[in-house]
Design a protein around this motif. Structure first.
Motif, PDB file in Angstrom:
ATOM      1  N   GLU A 111      -6.662   5.072  -4.437  1.00  0.00           N
ATOM      2  CA  GLU A 111      -6.095   4.488  -3.220  1.00  0.00           C
ATOM      3  C   GLU A 111      -5.885   5.549  -2.145  1.00  0.00           C
ATOM      4  OE1 GLU A 111      -2.148   1.998  -1.698  1.00  0.00           O
ATOM      5  OE2 GLU A 111      -2.600   2.117  -3.845  1.00  0.00           O
ATOM      6  N   VAL A 112      -5.397   6.710  -2.538  1.00  0.00           N
ATOM      7  CA  VAL A 112      -5.142   7.779  -1.572  1.00  0.00           C
ATOM      8  C   VAL A 112      -6.445   8.300  -0.978  1.00  0.00           C
ATOM      9  CG1 VAL A 112      -4.285  10.125  -1.301  1.00  0.00           C
ATOM     10  CG2 VAL A 112      -2.930   8.454  -2.577  1.00  0.00           C
ATOM     11  N   ASN A 113      -7.449   8.497  -1.835  1.00  0.00           N
ATOM     12  CA  ASN A 113      -8.720   9.053  -1.381  1.00  0.00           C
ATOM     13  C   ASN A 113      -9.611   8.034  -0.683  1.00  0.00           C
ATOM     14  OD1 ASN A 113      -8.040  11.575  -2.405  1.00  0.00           O
ATOM     15  ND2 ASN A 113      -8.959  11.140  -4.413  1.00  0.00           N
ATOM     16  N   GLY A 114      -9.325   6.766  -0.881  1.00  0.00           N
ATOM     17  CA  GLY A 114     -10.114   5.716  -0.256  1.00  0.00           C
ATOM     18  C   GLY A 114     -11.077   5.069  -1.233  1.00  0.00           C
ATOM     19  N   LEU A 115     -11.262   3.763  -1.073  1.00  0.00           N
ATOM     20  CA  LEU A 115     -12.114   3.005  -1.995  1.00  0.00           C
ATOM     21  C   LEU A 115     -13.601   3.251  -1.758  1.00  0.00           C
ATOM     22  CD1 LEU A 115      -9.343   1.589  -2.351  1.00  0.00           C
ATOM     23  CD2 LEU A 115     -10.565  -0.581  -2.552  1.00  0.00           C
ATOM     24  N   ASP A 116     -13.970   3.633  -0.537  1.00  0.00           N
ATOM     25  CA  ASP A 116     -15.396   3.780  -0.233  1.00  0.00           C
ATOM     26  C   ASP A 116     -16.071   4.748  -1.200  1.00  0.00           C
ATOM     27  OD1 ASP A 116     -14.880   2.107   1.848  1.00  0.00           O
ATOM     28  OD2 ASP A 116     -15.399   3.518   3.438  1.00  0.00           O
ATOM     29  N   LEU A 117     -15.544   5.956  -1.279  1.00  0.00           N
ATOM     30  CA  LEU A 117     -16.169   6.979  -2.109  1.00  0.00           C
ATOM     31  C   LEU A 117     -15.868   6.771  -3.577  1.00  0.00           C
ATOM     32  CD1 LEU A 117     -17.971   9.434  -1.677  1.00  0.00           C
ATOM     33  CD2 LEU A 117     -15.911  10.863  -1.649  1.00  0.00           C
ATOM     34  N   ALA A 118     -14.616   6.434  -3.895  1.00  0.00           N
ATOM     35  CA  ALA A 118     -14.213   6.341  -5.298  1.00  0.00           C
ATOM     36  C   ALA A 118     -14.842   5.149  -6.010  1.00  0.00           C
ATOM     37  CB  ALA A 118     -12.688   6.244  -5.388  1.00  0.00           C
ATOM     38  N   VAL A 119     -14.952   4.012  -5.319  1.00  0.00           N
ATOM     39  CA  VAL A 119     -15.442   2.789  -5.965  1.00  0.00           C
ATOM     40  C   VAL A 119     -16.926   2.562  -5.711  1.00  0.00           C
ATOM     41  CG1 VAL A 119     -15.162   0.277  -6.089  1.00  0.00           C
ATOM     42  CG2 VAL A 119     -13.149   1.739  -5.823  1.00  0.00           C
ATOM     43  N   HIS A 120     -17.388   2.893  -4.500  1.00  0.00           N
ATOM     44  CA  HIS A 120     -18.764   2.553  -4.133  1.00  0.00           C
ATOM     45  C   HIS A 120     -19.667   3.772  -3.921  1.00  0.00           C
ATOM     46  CE1 HIS A 120     -17.370  -1.539  -3.827  1.00  0.00           C
ATOM     47  NE2 HIS A 120     -16.453  -1.189  -2.945  1.00  0.00           N
ATOM     48  N   ARG A 127       0.839  -1.205   0.000  1.00  0.00           N
ATOM     49  CA  ARG A 127       0.000   0.000   0.000  1.00  0.00           C
ATOM     50  C   ARG A 127       0.875   1.256   0.000  1.00  0.00           C
ATOM     51  NH1 ARG A 127      -2.494  -1.126   5.536  1.00  0.00           N
ATOM     52  NH2 ARG A 127      -0.564  -2.340   5.601  1.00  0.00           N
ATOM     53  N   LYS A 128       0.316   2.366  -0.473  1.00  0.00           N
ATOM     54  CA  LYS A 128       1.040   3.636  -0.444  1.00  0.00           C
ATOM     55  C   LYS A 128       1.246   4.101   0.990  1.00  0.00           C
ATOM     56  CE  LYS A 128       1.042   3.915  -4.945  1.00  0.00           C
ATOM     57  NZ  LYS A 128       2.302   3.662  -5.691  1.00  0.00           N
ATOM     58  N   GLU A 138      -3.643   5.304  -8.251  1.00  0.00           N
ATOM     59  CA  GLU A 138      -3.074   5.910  -7.044  1.00  0.00           C
ATOM     60  C   GLU A 138      -4.027   6.913  -6.403  1.00  0.00           C
ATOM     61  OE1 GLU A 138       1.001   8.236  -5.596  1.00  0.00           O
ATOM     62  OE2 GLU A 138       0.881   7.331  -7.600  1.00  0.00           O
ATOM     63  N   GLU A 139      -4.733   7.686  -7.202  1.00  0.00           N
ATOM     64  CA  GLU A 139      -5.661   8.676  -6.646  1.00  0.00           C
ATOM     65  C   GLU A 139      -6.784   7.999  -5.859  1.00  0.00           C
ATOM     66  OE1 GLU A 139      -8.578  12.366  -8.091  1.00  0.00           O
ATOM     67  OE2 GLU A 139      -7.435  11.202  -9.576  1.00  0.00           O
TER      68      GLU A 139
END
Length: 393
Positions: free
Chosen positions: A375-384, A188-189, A372-373
């Motif tokens: 991952e940094v911002n978190g999967l909750d908001l970006a993916v779901h 992980r970063k 990378e963006e």
């Protein structure tokens, strides 16, 4: 059909499902950053749903069908063909045996989640888990529990491998697949953020502990003294490993942590799983005492020695614990050394090969890792598209 056996396995089936939903989800979810907790819940929940359907469609047939090759069960029970309310598996309705084993097929790929949280693509999770369950987990179930090549009368002779509730079938396979995925993913970063909710971790571990009574006690497939002993030794091993993990932390670092103690619980549970039908309380206490130190040292070795970011220590706790417990069956004279060590080696190599091949195949279809963006911002908001905690509300 035996009514008492049937009633107990109905309860055990519910307990094993409780282990994944919500036990494992809470345990893993509390260990990650706040911005990734919903992604962990989603991965566990989606795997539970998908594995249920795939076990019904083909997994059960591959594991427990009537195939005579010793390698797989065949396809004669696709979609539960030929199984109705009158069909029996021993003293149980076969449809109940199917459901009980389905909960094992749910939790095994769900255990792998801990290795790749906070950085993996959701599509990869679903496709890899689906293929891995059908091509790795289900055949291994057949080899060990379905009368296949590692069972009694198989390649190790009259006395085959002893794996009461899944030290090899569940914990070794999941642990090895986890370490394979961790290697391919890379670190992980940000590896320095502490668990966002240790209380959630404790609640998840507590639910896993309760559910494990169904996992191990239910594997007796009967309401009898064997089930009672399996349940008892499971509890003793978990309690002892919790204490030795905490004590070892106190000796090494000056403080015993809650997260450490409950991780010790899981190490004790994983370690007693294969042996729970073959040992007594004293042996269980020994297994737990060693597991609390052994698995903790495995965590240190993998993180600091091998520099592998198995995020939530799936291999160190489940893989090492399951392998250790499987070996202890031979140590205590309840199984043959050849069968125990040989089966560990065969299943280990097979799991590595299948897992590596699947990583190469699946990542050609869907990305292995998020950008990378994300991952940094978190999967909750970006993916779901959701947040676990809205501080403004």
């Amino acid at each position: 059909m035996n009514g008492a056996d049937t009633a107990w396995i109905i309860v055990a089936t519910a307990l094993v499902l409780l282990m994944t939903l919500p036990g494992l989800a809470l345990f893993y979810g509390g260990l990650v950053r706040a911005r990734n907790v919903l992604s962990v819940f989603m991965q566990c929940y989606a795997i539970a749903c998908l594995m249920s359907i795939l076990w019904f469609v083909a997994g059960y047939s591959i594991a427990f069908g009537g195939g005579e090759t010793g390698l797989w069960g065949g396809l004669d029970k696709l979609l539960l063909s030929g199984v109705d309310t009158d069909s029996l598996s021993g003293t149980l309705p076969e449809v109940l045996f199917f459901a009980f084993q389905m909960t094992f097929a749910i939790i095994t790929p769900a255990l792998i989640v801990g290795a790749y949280v906070e950085r993996i693509g959701f599509g990869f999770v679903l496709l890899f888990s689906a293929l891995w369950m059908l091509l790795c987990y289900a055949p291994v179930v057949h080899w060990v529990w379905g009368g296949g090549m590692l069972a009694d009368g198989g390649i190790f002779g009259e006395t085959g491998v002893r794996d009461f509730a899944g030290g090899i079938v569940v914990h070794e396979t999941a642990g090895i697949a986890a370490i394979v995925l961790a290697v391919f993913l890379g670190a992980r970063k940000n590896q320095t953020t502490p668990p966002h909710n240790p209380g959630m971790v404790m609640m998840g571990a507590a639910l896993l502990w309760v559910g494990w009574f169904g996992f191990n006690g239910g594997s007796q497939l009967a309401a009898d003294g064997g089930a009672a002993m399996a349940l008892t030794v499971t509890h003793i091993s978990a309690a002892m490993a919790s204490l030795t993990w905490a004590l070892w932390e106190r000796i090494k670092f000056g403080k015993a942590s809650l997260v450490g103690m409950v991780t010790g619980t899981i190490a004790g549970l994983a370690s007693i799983t294969p042996a729970s039908g073959f040992v007594g309380p004293v042996e269980a206490m020994i297994i737990g005492a060693v597991a609390g130190v052994l698995c903790q040292e495995a965590v240190t070795l993998i993180r600091n020695g091998f520099k592998i970011d198995d995020t939530l220590d799936v291999f160190a706790v489940h893989g090492v614990g399951g392998i250790f417990g499987t070996i202890m069956i031979a140590v205590f004279g309840a199984g043959s050394w050849a069968a125990q060590l040989g089966s560990l080696a065969i299943v280990g190599v097979y799991t590595v090969v299948v897992s590596v091949v699947l990583v190469f195949v699946v990542r050609m279809i869907t990305p292995l890792r998020v950008d990378e963006e994300t991952e940094v911002n978190g999967l909750d908001l970006a993916v779901h598209g959701e947040r676990a905690y809205d501080v403004s509300s």
